[in-house]
Scaffold this motif. Structure first.
Motif, mmCIF file in Angstrom:
data_model
loop_
_atom_site.group_PDB
_atom_site.id
_atom_site.type_symbol
_atom_site.label_atom_id
_atom_site.label_comp_id
_atom_site.label_asym_id
_atom_site.label_seq_id
_atom_site.Cartn_x
_atom_site.Cartn_y
_atom_site.Cartn_z
ATOM 1 N N ASP A 107 0.848 -1.191 0.000
ATOM 2 C CA ASP A 107 0.000 0.000 0.000
ATOM 3 C C ASP A 107 0.889 1.248 0.000
ATOM 4 O OD1 ASP A 107 -1.682 2.202 0.828
ATOM 5 O OD2 ASP A 107 -3.159 0.727 1.470
ATOM 6 N N ILE A 108 1.000 1.900 -1.157
ATOM 7 C CA ILE A 108 1.904 3.048 -1.312
ATOM 8 C C ILE A 108 1.545 4.173 -0.351
ATOM 9 C CG2 ILE A 108 2.606 4.884 -2.904
ATOM 10 C CD1 ILE A 108 2.332 2.845 -5.178
ATOM 11 N N GLU A 109 0.263 4.494 -0.265
ATOM 12 C CA GLU A 109 -0.165 5.607 0.585
ATOM 13 C C GLU A 109 0.190 5.365 2.048
ATOM 14 O OE1 GLU A 109 -4.252 8.053 1.764
ATOM 15 O OE2 GLU A 109 -4.256 6.668 0.077
ATOM 16 N N LYS A 110 -0.025 4.133 2.513
ATOM 17 C CA LYS A 110 0.270 3.824 3.923
ATOM 18 C C LYS A 110 1.772 3.846 4.193
ATOM 19 C CE LYS A 110 -3.932 1.265 4.964
ATOM 20 N NZ LYS A 110 -4.557 -0.027 5.302
ATOM 21 N N VAL A 125 4.030 5.676 2.576
ATOM 22 C CA VAL A 125 4.466 7.076 2.549
ATOM 23 C C VAL A 125 4.062 7.790 3.834
ATOM 24 C CG1 VAL A 125 4.080 9.305 1.415
ATOM 25 C CG2 VAL A 125 4.497 7.255 0.044
ATOM 26 N N THR A 126 2.812 7.593 4.257
ATOM 27 C CA THR A 126 2.324 8.244 5.483
ATOM 28 C C THR A 126 3.113 7.789 6.703
ATOM 29 O OG1 THR A 126 0.096 8.397 4.551
ATOM 30 C CG2 THR A 126 0.293 8.594 6.942
ATOM 31 N N GLN A 158 4.979 12.449 -8.632
ATOM 32 C CA GLN A 158 4.883 12.570 -7.177
ATOM 33 C C GLN A 158 5.659 11.461 -6.479
ATOM 34 O OE1 GLN A 158 3.439 15.147 -5.330
ATOM 35 N NE2 GLN A 158 4.586 14.066 -3.745
ATOM 36 N N TYR A 190 8.808 11.682 -3.843
ATOM 37 C CA TYR A 190 8.884 10.983 -2.555
ATOM 38 C C TYR A 190 10.220 10.249 -2.414
ATOM 39 C CZ TYR A 190 3.863 11.588 -1.541
ATOM 40 O OH TYR A 190 2.626 12.106 -1.250
#
Length: 409
Positions: free
Chosen positions: A186-189, A191-192, A220, A224
């Motif tokens: 999960d890329i978003e998790k 990164v967060t 984007q 990152y």
């Protein structure tokens, strides 16, 4: 005079207890008279599942065993729970067995059963094993932490990376948590979590993970990666990433100018490296820049000094080290196009023959019309050159190595 309260005001639990007692007394009566079916029924009603199970098993009253398994609660004695769990296992109901094993405090066995029988380790199972209440003392807290760690490991082994990461976060094990999130994909998790953790090692892991994504089509994600490596002061990783950017520009877009710019960025970060292989890395990047500069110079000489251009291109083709950086197909296609524009079909055809000799397809480099015209110019008919696909190499499973990130924590 003390009056006894009316029956209607007696507690429900007391009334239920009286009912159970009468049922059990009746069960004993029928058991003594060898009326086992009635005895088992009454033992079940009286909540004495152990006795009911003993009689049903002894006298092979299988229908009543099933009834016991439907009626039994998690408050039964551990031995009975264990026996009923075995019954569920024998009848392919491992999910029910898991809950009973947890109730009988056999956590290890319950979790192993989850792995063996693919019973999902859920938040519900976790909450049954680790109650959501503060520990009474230090010893209880240590035991609680051990249980959470055990569940995290088993959840990871089962592939439930999201639950595993939550439990590792609960334990403060941030490195293990990020590894589970990476396995979750999960890329978003990722990164967060990396931004919140603010730990250099986690920034590096997150950057490495993102390099395996479609970053070249997502600006984007590229930001990152650069940002994470920069925050971690991971200059070797930054240099390596910019090298990857250069390779991509050449392999996917044939853009040697952008590749050059990327390599210059790579060299800038390689110079800030503290690695023992710093000089070796710089030499490698310098060499790549050298060969790309030569090719760009050759392309710039096509009009002003064509003889020198051909000489430079041939020197690149003769240098095996240049082939690692420059695509031979680009050099030969450039020569073919140059000669074609000058109507020198024989020289253009020679360039195509060299491509064929190296098993290089024409079409990724040259337009179909140009290829056909060159062939026609030397009196030949063009037939598509399709190199054979390389044989598939199948590695035995026992030779495959699992990534370090999958190793059990």
């Amino acid at each position: 005079m003390i009056r006894r309260p009316p029956r209607s005001t007696q507690s429900r639990s007391s009334a239920a207890s009286d009912v159970y007692k009468r049922q059990l007394q009746s069960a004993v009566y029928f058991e003594a008279r060898n009326a086992m079916e009635k005895a088992v029924i009454l033992y079940i009603r009286g909540r004495n599942f152990k006795k009911a199970l003993d009689l049903a098993t002894k006298y092979k009253l299988y229908d009543y065993i099933k009834k016991i398994t439907n009626e039994i609660g998690e408050d039964a004695d551990p031995d009975t729970l264990n026996r009923v769990a075995d019954y569920f296992l024998q009848n392919n109901q491992p999910d029910k067995a898991v809950h009973l094993l947890i109730a009988s405090k056999q956590v290890d066995k319950a979790l192993e059963l989850c792995i063996e029988c693919n019973v999902p380790i859920t938040e519900d199972i976790f909450n049954k094993i680790v109650p959501d209440r503060p520990a009474a003392n230090a010893a209880e807290e240590r035991e609680r932490q051990k249980l959470i760690l055990l569940i995290a490991k088993k959840a990871k082994k089962q592939g439930n990376f999201e639950l595993a990461s939550k439990k590792y976060i609960q334990l403060g094990e941030k490195m293990k948590a990020i590894k589970c999130l990476i396995l979750l994909g999960d890329i978003e998790k990722v990164v967060t979590f990396a931004n919140n953790a603010r730990i250099p090692e986690i920034f590096v892991l997150a950057g490495n993970f993102l390099q395996g994504t479609d970053w070249h089509n997502n600006p984007q994600l590229m930001k990152y990666i650069i940002n994470f490596y920069g925050k971690a002061k991971a200059f070797d990783n930054l240099a390596g990433f910019y090298e990857a950017c250069a390779t991509l520009e050449i392999d996917e877009y044939r853009d040697y100018e952008k590749a050059m710019a990327a390599l210059k960025e790579a060299l800038k970060y390689a110079e800030r490296s503290t690695s023992d292989r710093k000089e070796e890395k710089k030499t490698t990047i310098d060499e790549k820049i050298f060969f790309i500069e030569k090719f760009l110079t050759a392309r710039g000489l096509a009009k002003s000094n064509p003889e020198e251009m051909i000489k430079v291109c041939n020197s690149l083709l003769e240098n095996s080290r240049a082939e690692v950086v420059i695509r031979v197909g680009d050099v030969l296609a450039f020569l073919a196009e140059y000669h074609y524009a000058r109507k020198d079909m024989r020289s253009a055809f020679d360039a195509l023959q060299k491509m064929q000799a190296r098993k290089i397809l024409f079409t990724p480099y040259l337009d179909q019309e140009i290829i056909e015209n060159i062939y026609a110019g030397v009196g030949q008919k063009y037939q598509k050159n399709v190199p054979r696909a390389p044989p598939k190499v199948v590695r035995p499973k026992d030779e495959e190595m699992e990534e370090d990130i999958r190793e059990d924590n």
